[in-house]
Every structure is written in C-alpha cells, then in structure tokens.
Design a protein around this motif. Sequence first.
Motif, short mmCIF file in Angstrom:
data_model
loop_
_atom_site.label_atom_id
_atom_site.label_comp_id
_atom_site.label_asym_id
_atom_site.label_seq_id
_atom_site.Cartn_x
_atom_site.Cartn_y
_atom_site.Cartn_z
N LEU A 157 56.48 -7.63 26.36
CA LEU A 157 57.73 -7.06 25.85
C LEU A 157 58.90 -7.28 26.80
N GLY A 158 58.63 -7.94 27.94
CA GLY A 158 59.70 -8.21 28.88
C GLY A 158 60.20 -7.00 29.61
N LEU A 159 59.34 -6.01 29.85
CA LEU A 159 59.77 -4.76 30.47
C LEU A 159 59.55 -4.74 31.97
N THR A 160 59.20 -5.87 32.56
CA THR A 160 58.91 -5.90 34.01
C THR A 160 60.03 -6.50 34.82
N ALA A 161 61.08 -6.95 34.18
CA ALA A 161 62.17 -7.60 34.94
C ALA A 161 62.94 -6.58 35.75
#
Length: 315
Positions: free
Chosen positions: A311-315
Amino acid sequence: MREAEHLPAIRRITEILGAMTAPGSRLRRMLSADAAHPPLVPHTLELASADDVVMPPSHEEAILALVREVADGTEAPLWFSHETAAMVHGAWTYRTPQLVHVTREWNPHVDGEGEPLVRRHHTPMPPQDRADVRGVPVTSLARTLVDCIRTLPRDGALVACDSLFRRGADPAEVSRIMSSSRGKRGVVQAREILDLCDPRSGSPGETVTRLAAADVGLPRPECQLEVATARGTCFVDLGFADVRLAVEFDGELKYDDDAERVLREERARQDALEDAGWMVIRVRWEELEDLAALEHRLRRAYLAARRRVLLGLTA
C-alpha cells in the motif's frame, strides 16, 4: 557425482563466519571463540521465569560435580560428548536435561542403573574428533556440533549449532563429519539444522524465534540486519528487509539501576526504526513457552508488514 546435501549450508555458514572475522567487522565481538579460556560449565539458559532466565547455579554445579565424578572414577579413555561437551566448550545450551554424556570407543557394558544421570555412547573416536578443555577430555567443537544437531530436539539443536560455530567450529570439519555420518540416525535433522543455522544470532532466544519463523513458513530473516535511520544505523536482531519488519528479542529483563535509561534508549531506537518506515515487534522470553502462538504472531506481523509495503505506507 552428486553434491552432498549439506554442502550449500556449509558454504553459506562459511561466508557468514568470513564476514564476521573480516578486519573491522562489527560482528567480530560476537565470536566467543576469541575468549582465552571457556568456562568449564557455562551458564545454561532456560525458561525458568520471565525474571530469571539464567539457570540457577545449582544446575551448573550438579553437572560439573557429575563431570568430575565420572572423569575421576575411570581410568579408561573417555570423552564427554553431545550437549555436555557443548557446555564444557562454553557454548549455549537450551532446555538441556541434567545428564552427562560420555563417549567411549568400546562398550564397557556398565550397569546404567547405578548412574542414572550418565548417558553412555560407544563409537570410534578418531584423533581429529578429540579435544581437551582445561584438562577435561571432550569431543572436538565440530564433532560436538554434529552430535548435538543429530540428537537434540530441534530448538536445542539449533541453539547449540549457532553457538558452536561462534565458538570456533570449523565448517570444513563439520562437513567431513557430516559426510562420514551419512545414513546414521538424525542426519536428516542435522542437515535441516545446518540449513537454518546463523552464527550471528545474539542469544538462544533469538535463535528459537528464528526457528519459529521458519516453522510457520516465513522467509529466512537476516540476523543483525543494518537499517539506516535518521538517528544513525540501527542493527535489528532479526529483520525481513523485503517487508521492512524488525523482530527484536527482549533478552535483558533485569536493568537494575539503569532501567530508566535502557528503556528510554530502546524507545528512541524503536521510534527511529518506525520513522524509517519499519514495523517493529518485540518478543519476550515467556513467549517461547508457547511456540505455536509465537509462530502465528510472527506470521500475522509479516503479512501486516507486507500489506503496508504493497500500500506504499512505509515511505
């Protein structure tokens, strides 16, 4: 000719040990083989309680007393072996029964009822498989390692394996003994333990946690994984870099007068990892009492971390 099945694991372990011994390696301090004199009978880690993770001295004293009693009570050549030799060499043991293992090259046909805590083995003992630790005859590090991974329960076998390589067991010698043990009892388990082995493990608890991850089908975590954070480089006990999941094992449960400082540093370190996009879970000693629950917890954490990455929540 087909390659021996244990050789890929031996090559991997050799590479890990090479990196640990490289000049300037931060991990060199983990090599307990650098110690000048291993203790005759080192501390044995057990799950006594959350507040007392080291076995009481009475356990060590009982083993030591029996080792001395057996050694002093016979003139025939013998070598302390298996987990007893691991203890004498200064390696970790885990959930180890209070038994003394002795190996001779011949069967003395001794009545075992008189010494119920002595487990006797008889098998050829070539000179290269023999050693002496502070006057105590024992099997060599490599022979001890193979004996342990063939005969101990899987958790204790992996703990001994990780630790004995750190004590200085030569992967080439382990490979030789594995090849000569082909077809013997426990060799299939021994190959599995070698495949799971990682001498970078920082404690028996970390080793057993890594085993739980493997048993639930997770990818192999990396020990002492470097993670760049705004606070500087952090080294996590176990890390799944593909999903940015850090597994920290809380082995130091007694902080004495530094409790507040230690807890504050741990919190700051975890905050730094989380700010860098990593999910952090902590494993405690008491969780090792229910490995099935720990396996499910690790799997849930891994799947949650993977969802965050997708989900791209680690950036």
